[in-house]
Write a protein that holds these residues in place. Sequence first.
Motif, PDB file in Angstrom:
ATOM      1  N   TRP A 172       0.754  -1.024   0.548  1.00  0.00           N
ATOM      2  CA  TRP A 172      -0.554   0.097  -0.533  1.00  0.00           C
ATOM      3  C   TRP A 172       0.663   1.116  -0.196  1.00  0.00           C
ATOM      4  O   TRP A 172       0.606   2.060  -0.617  1.00  0.00           O
ATOM      5  N   VAL A 197      -1.119  -6.548  -1.139  1.00  0.00           N
ATOM      6  CA  VAL A 197      -2.581  -5.800  -1.107  1.00  0.00           C
ATOM      7  C   VAL A 197      -3.599  -6.373  -2.780  1.00  0.00           C
ATOM      8  O   VAL A 197      -3.151  -6.348  -3.524  1.00  0.00           O
ATOM      9  N   GLN A 201      -6.192  -5.589  -3.862  1.00  0.00           N
ATOM     10  CA  GLN A 201      -6.695  -4.115  -5.049  1.00  0.00           C
ATOM     11  C   GLN A 201      -5.959  -4.780  -5.991  1.00  0.00           C
ATOM     12  O   GLN A 201      -6.270  -4.795  -6.836  1.00  0.00           O
ATOM     13  N   LYS A 218      -6.956  -8.082  -8.056  1.00  0.00           N
ATOM     14  CA  LYS A 218      -8.453  -8.270  -7.586  1.00  0.00           C
ATOM     15  C   LYS A 218      -8.257 -10.339  -8.268  1.00  0.00           C
ATOM     16  O   LYS A 218      -9.419 -10.702  -8.123  1.00  0.00           O
ATOM     17  N   CYS A 242      -6.225  -8.493   2.378  1.00  0.00           N
ATOM     18  CA  CYS A 242      -7.111  -8.207   1.423  1.00  0.00           C
ATOM     19  C   CYS A 242      -8.361  -7.434   2.174  1.00  0.00           C
ATOM     20  O   CYS A 242      -8.545  -7.082   3.039  1.00  0.00           O
ATOM     21  N   ASP A 243      -9.358  -6.461   0.451  1.00  0.00           N
ATOM     22  CA  ASP A 243     -10.366  -5.710   0.778  1.00  0.00           C
ATOM     23  C   ASP A 243     -11.040  -5.681  -0.309  1.00  0.00           C
ATOM     24  O   ASP A 243     -10.476  -6.542  -0.999  1.00  0.00           O
ATOM     25  N   GLY A 244     -12.555  -5.320   0.162  1.00  0.00           N
ATOM     26  CA  GLY A 244     -13.305  -5.589  -0.889  1.00  0.00           C
ATOM     27  C   GLY A 244     -13.764  -6.661  -1.592  1.00  0.00           C
ATOM     28  O   GLY A 244     -14.704  -7.033  -2.327  1.00  0.00           O
ATOM     29  N   ARG A 291     -18.293  -7.807   4.185  1.00  0.00           N
ATOM     30  CA  ARG A 291     -18.449  -7.699   5.753  1.00  0.00           C
ATOM     31  C   ARG A 291     -18.387  -8.876   6.118  1.00  0.00           C
ATOM     32  O   ARG A 291     -18.804  -9.883   6.445  1.00  0.00           O
ATOM     33  N   HIS A 316     -12.693 -14.681   1.216  1.00  0.00           N
ATOM     34  CA  HIS A 316     -11.962 -15.447   1.459  1.00  0.00           C
ATOM     35  C   HIS A 316     -10.923 -16.545   1.083  1.00  0.00           C
ATOM     36  O   HIS A 316      -9.717 -16.240   1.189  1.00  0.00           O
ATOM     37  N   VAL A 370      -7.013  -9.611   7.023  1.00  0.00           N
ATOM     38  CA  VAL A 370      -8.617  -9.048   6.900  1.00  0.00           C
ATOM     39  C   VAL A 370      -9.287  -7.873   7.597  1.00  0.00           C
ATOM     40  O   VAL A 370      -8.530  -7.620   8.362  1.00  0.00           O
ATOM     41  N   ASN A 371     -10.554  -7.002   6.964  1.00  0.00           N
ATOM     42  CA  ASN A 371     -11.009  -6.500   8.082  1.00  0.00           C
ATOM     43  C   ASN A 371     -12.318  -7.583   8.559  1.00  0.00           C
ATOM     44  O   ASN A 371     -13.198  -8.038   8.332  1.00  0.00           O
ATOM     45  N   HIS A 395      -8.592  -1.342  10.974  1.00  0.00           N
ATOM     46  CA  HIS A 395      -9.174  -0.339   9.897  1.00  0.00           C
ATOM     47  C   HIS A 395     -10.180   0.126  10.099  1.00  0.00           C
ATOM     48  O   HIS A 395     -10.809  -0.173   8.508  1.00  0.00           O
TER      49      HIS A 395
END
Length: 324
Positions: A66, A98, A100, A103, A131-133, A136, A152, A169-170, A207
């Motif tokens: 990032w 990352v 993103q 992807k 990992c993003d996106g 949730r 994931h 993760v988030n 995050h």
Amino acid sequence: FFFHPHPANPHPLWSRGLGDVYKRQMQSTRRDFMKSATAAAVATATIPAMADEKKKPLFKISLAQWSLHRTIRGGTIKNEDFAKVTKQEFNISCIEYVNQFFKDKAEDMDYLKDLKKRADDLGVKTNLIMCDGEGRLGDPDNAKRTQAVENHYKWVLAAKFLGGHSIRVNAASGGEYNEQLELAADGLSRLSEFAAKHKMNVIVENHGGLSSNGEWLAAVMKKVSMKNCGTLPDFGNFHDYDRYKGVEETMPFAKAVSAKSHDFDESGNETKTDYIKMMKIVLNHGYNGFVGIEYEGRQKPEMEGIKLTKQLLVKVRKELTESA
């Protein structure tokens, strides 16, 4: 000087008792030799071990991808060249991807093999994938939460193939404090069960949302209570929460650490975080793993910001080593 009489024709002196003297001298010499040899062997085995122990750094430095997000998105650097740039520009041999930036490549084995070969050829290790996106993990809707967990899976497998130990993760959710705690713990537990089958970790970064509350995130970790589910404390993502308190609360579960940086003063210190104070907290929890540079500033170009962050970490490591 020792003479060696032939048994069939003994020297005259041999018959006058000097044979016994000779035997005693030889035994004494043999004992001295064995002692010296043993001492030398012990020294040879001990000195390198002591040297290795002495050289072992308090912590190691990695680079979070990032830090280069504007450069990569601008097309100046490709994802495939991240390992090369990290090694050649910053002399860092551990990277944190990352998702993103690749992807659609999580299950593209040809792409992953090429990515791995590029890093391996340079002697660069992959630490983890951020990992993003992918939804949730604490979504109040069970179906959406389940989908997020399953989304994931592919990143767990990709990170393992690349040689990493974790995916970051988030713990995003919705609802009241305790409700979010339960929901996030559920999603993380299910994902961690899958990761455990592949000997991988699932780690949560502070995050945004309640994850930026150290007390809440620590409570989630205790609720999950799985060895392969942990945290990635970030120095700068606690927002209105005290960053030192937050790192203190989440370090007991840490499997990686993110050294967030934005701006630097004339002495090279980060203006928002006291790195000495922060790294003492990290080290006091027995953590000696990788600390990932994550430069997010705009006052300096990304390349320069990364170098300044590394210089600061090296300086802090030297100071803490000398004061230990």
